[in-house]
Scaffold this motif. Structure first.
Motif, mmCIF file in Angstrom:
data_model
loop_
_atom_site.group_PDB
_atom_site.id
_atom_site.type_symbol
_atom_site.label_atom_id
_atom_site.label_comp_id
_atom_site.label_asym_id
_atom_site.label_seq_id
_atom_site.Cartn_x
_atom_site.Cartn_y
_atom_site.Cartn_z
ATOM 1 N N THR A 45 0.921 -1.244 -0.121
ATOM 2 C CA THR A 45 -0.086 0.048 0.335
ATOM 3 C C THR A 45 0.393 0.993 0.194
ATOM 4 O OG1 THR A 45 -1.556 0.903 1.799
ATOM 5 C CG2 THR A 45 -0.105 0.047 2.729
ATOM 6 N N GLY A 46 -0.256 2.027 -0.667
ATOM 7 C CA GLY A 46 1.005 3.823 -0.313
ATOM 8 C C GLY A 46 0.824 4.316 1.169
ATOM 9 N N ARG A 47 -0.374 3.656 1.988
ATOM 10 C CA ARG A 47 -0.835 4.670 3.216
ATOM 11 C C ARG A 47 0.408 4.477 4.300
ATOM 12 N NH1 ARG A 47 -4.952 7.238 4.582
ATOM 13 N NH2 ARG A 47 -6.883 6.385 2.740
ATOM 14 N N SER A 48 0.230 5.113 5.291
ATOM 15 C CA SER A 48 1.750 4.760 6.385
ATOM 16 C C SER A 48 1.076 3.614 7.224
ATOM 17 C CB SER A 48 1.302 6.175 7.193
ATOM 18 O OG SER A 48 0.281 6.245 7.769
ATOM 19 N N ASP A 49 2.493 3.440 7.678
ATOM 20 C CA ASP A 49 2.216 2.009 8.910
ATOM 21 C C ASP A 49 1.416 2.802 10.189
ATOM 22 O OD1 ASP A 49 4.709 3.414 11.838
ATOM 23 O OD2 ASP A 49 4.358 4.308 9.357
ATOM 24 N N ALA A 50 1.344 3.624 10.316
ATOM 25 C CA ALA A 50 0.307 4.464 11.223
ATOM 26 C C ALA A 50 -1.147 4.301 10.868
ATOM 27 C CB ALA A 50 0.484 5.858 11.408
ATOM 28 N N PHE A 51 -1.872 4.312 9.702
ATOM 29 C CA PHE A 51 -3.446 4.496 9.111
ATOM 30 C C PHE A 51 -2.967 2.345 9.411
ATOM 31 C CE2 PHE A 51 -5.734 2.235 5.303
ATOM 32 C CZ PHE A 51 -7.319 3.026 5.753
ATOM 33 N N MET A 52 -1.982 1.809 8.693
ATOM 34 C CA MET A 52 -2.573 0.814 8.601
ATOM 35 C C MET A 52 -2.134 -0.029 10.239
ATOM 36 S SD MET A 52 -2.554 -0.970 5.793
ATOM 37 C CE MET A 52 -2.356 -2.157 6.377
ATOM 38 N N ARG A 53 -1.808 0.253 11.003
ATOM 39 C CA ARG A 53 -1.798 -0.226 12.521
ATOM 40 C C ARG A 53 -2.930 -0.302 12.691
ATOM 41 N NH1 ARG A 53 1.798 2.963 14.062
ATOM 42 N NH2 ARG A 53 3.972 1.233 13.907
ATOM 43 N N GLU A 54 -3.582 1.316 12.322
ATOM 44 C CA GLU A 54 -4.750 1.570 13.226
ATOM 45 C C GLU A 54 -6.244 0.675 12.725
ATOM 46 O OE1 GLU A 54 -4.974 5.662 12.923
ATOM 47 O OE2 GLU A 54 -3.424 5.578 14.430
ATOM 48 N N GLN A 55 -6.547 0.754 11.136
ATOM 49 C CA GLN A 55 -7.283 0.280 10.388
ATOM 50 C C GLN A 55 -7.122 -0.638 10.027
ATOM 51 O OE1 GLN A 55 -9.754 2.478 10.387
ATOM 52 N NE2 GLN A 55 -8.364 4.606 11.261
ATOM 53 N N VAL A 56 -6.458 -2.081 9.867
ATOM 54 C CA VAL A 56 -5.673 -2.716 9.375
ATOM 55 C C VAL A 56 -5.584 -3.922 10.265
ATOM 56 C CG1 VAL A 56 -5.170 -4.342 7.861
ATOM 57 C CG2 VAL A 56 -6.335 -1.888 6.459
ATOM 58 N N VAL A 57 -4.378 -3.762 11.192
ATOM 59 C CA VAL A 57 -4.025 -4.728 11.960
ATOM 60 C C VAL A 57 -4.342 -4.672 13.152
ATOM 61 C CG1 VAL A 57 -1.737 -4.992 13.497
ATOM 62 C CG2 VAL A 57 -1.596 -4.095 10.739
ATOM 63 N N ALA A 58 -4.816 -3.610 13.582
ATOM 64 C CA ALA A 58 -5.666 -4.081 15.080
ATOM 65 C C ALA A 58 -6.865 -4.714 15.156
ATOM 66 C CB ALA A 58 -5.662 -2.085 15.253
ATOM 67 N N ARG A 59 -7.271 -4.365 13.632
ATOM 68 C CA ARG A 59 -8.516 -5.828 13.282
ATOM 69 C C ARG A 59 -8.649 -6.964 12.957
ATOM 70 N NH1 ARG A 59 -13.156 -3.330 10.767
ATOM 71 N NH2 ARG A 59 -14.150 -4.843 10.891
ATOM 72 N N LEU A 60 -7.323 -6.662 12.881
ATOM 73 C CA LEU A 60 -6.413 -9.355 12.406
ATOM 74 C C LEU A 60 -6.053 -9.377 14.001
ATOM 75 C CD1 LEU A 60 -4.115 -8.185 9.354
ATOM 76 C CD2 LEU A 60 -6.921 -9.264 9.657
ATOM 77 N N VAL A 61 -5.825 -7.981 14.700
ATOM 78 C CA VAL A 61 -4.784 -8.647 16.321
ATOM 79 C C VAL A 61 -6.068 -8.773 16.415
ATOM 80 C CG1 VAL A 61 -3.788 -7.964 18.542
ATOM 81 C CG2 VAL A 61 -3.241 -7.726 16.039
ATOM 82 N N ASP A 62 -7.272 -7.367 17.147
ATOM 83 C CA ASP A 62 -8.356 -8.398 17.756
ATOM 84 C C ASP A 62 -9.040 -9.885 17.527
ATOM 85 O OD1 ASP A 62 -8.141 -5.650 19.245
ATOM 86 O OD2 ASP A 62 -9.014 -4.850 18.306
ATOM 87 N N GLY A 63 -8.923 -9.799 16.312
ATOM 88 C CA GLY A 63 -10.263 -11.474 15.953
ATOM 89 C C GLY A 63 -9.018 -12.389 15.854
#
Length: 285
Positions: A45-63
């Motif tokens: 992605t062109g997104r930042s690591d901060a965006f990924m951490r908050e919007q994608v990775v957190a959802r995977l971790v919570d799941g």
């Protein structure tokens, strides 16, 4: 060897381009199922690591991301990268040699803040790129009109300062005859970045990371919503590995390639991405 691996753009096929978050819950469920089955997954992605951490990775971790999974993130089109673990995003590596000069960052971000804050905002999380993103409370038409004016002004300012820069069909060389930087547009953002950053660089970074850990796949899928996303599949194809690409915004024009390019019927963006992931789950042994 996994039956297949996934190289996924984020904005469009995973996160809604309207809300900028994962809006289809099945996407998270299916990513977790695929990861637990040993499918290598890379977010390119062109997104930042901060965006990924908050919007994608957190959802995977919570799941409940499986500790045995192989999930990797490449951000800023190859400028930064990190593993995705059950504890969250791992240690971040940054290619500082590809970072935009601070003087350029100050000029580009300053213009956005001073004259275009009613339509766009500065992504503060970027390490090597500069990104201005559309405000979610502004209509696409209003943003795109402002975006065109903004980009034209940025080009004139930076070229006037002696920067070697490419923008659409225009380019200017620096004092050494080089064009090392570009202005790149999407439907929700404007980036100023090194010409060496792109989705093929991100895909190569991910494939190398998997290979160093003995992880491979019989074939790969890449998924994206822009023409530049095809470069993920280009990188795989260049290695002689079977690959296919899913275009989730085919209205922009489906490219002819030496590998298969598919669409999900009339579905687009994250709805197409969700349908694609559900198909891949159905293929698991």
């Amino acid at each position: 060897m996994a039956p297949f691996g996934l190289l996924l753009d984020v904005d469009g096929p995973i996160a809604s381009p309207e809300s900028r978050r994962i809006a289809v819950d099945s996407i998270v469920d299916d990513l977790l199922t695929l990861a637990s089955a040993g499918i290598p997954i890379a977010f390119i992605t062109g997104r930042s690591d901060a965006f990924m951490r908050e919007q994608v990775v957190a959802r995977l971790v919570d799941g409940g991301l499986d500790a045995r999974s192989h999930v990797f993130g490449v951000f800023e089109k190859g400028g930064c990268w990190a593993p995705v673990t059950p504890q969250g995003l791992g240690e971040l590596d940054i290619d500082r040699e590809l970072a935009v000069p601070e003087s350029v960052r100050a000029a580009v971000e300053g213009l956005a803040r001073e004259q275009y804050a009613d339509t766009m905002f500065v992504d503060e999380g970027k390490h090597v790129m500069i990104s201005l993103e559309a405000r979610t409370d502004v209509s696409p038409a209003a943003y795109q009109a402002a975006q065109s004016r903004y980009e034209a002004e940025v080009y004139e300012r930076l070229v006037g300062s002696g920067l070697g820069l490419r923008y659409r069909d225009r380019q200017a060389h620096d004092g050494l005859g080089r064009v090392p930087w570009r202005i790149d547009s999407t439907i929700i953002s404007t980036d100023v970045e090194s010409v060496l950053l792109d989705k093929d660089r991100g895909a190569d970074r991910a494939l190398d990371w998997f290979a160093a850990r003995g992880v491979t796949a019989q074939r790969w899928w890449s998924v994206g919503d822009s023409r530049s996303d095809y470069r993920m599949a280009d990188a795989v194809h260049a290695r002689g590995i079977p690959v296919a690409h899913l275009d989730v915004r085919p209205a922009d024009g489906v490219l002819g390639k030496e590998y298969d390019v598919v669409v999900e019927g009339d579905l687009v963006h994250d709805h197409a991405g969700a349908a694609f992931l559900r198909r891949r789950v159905a293929e698991l042994p």
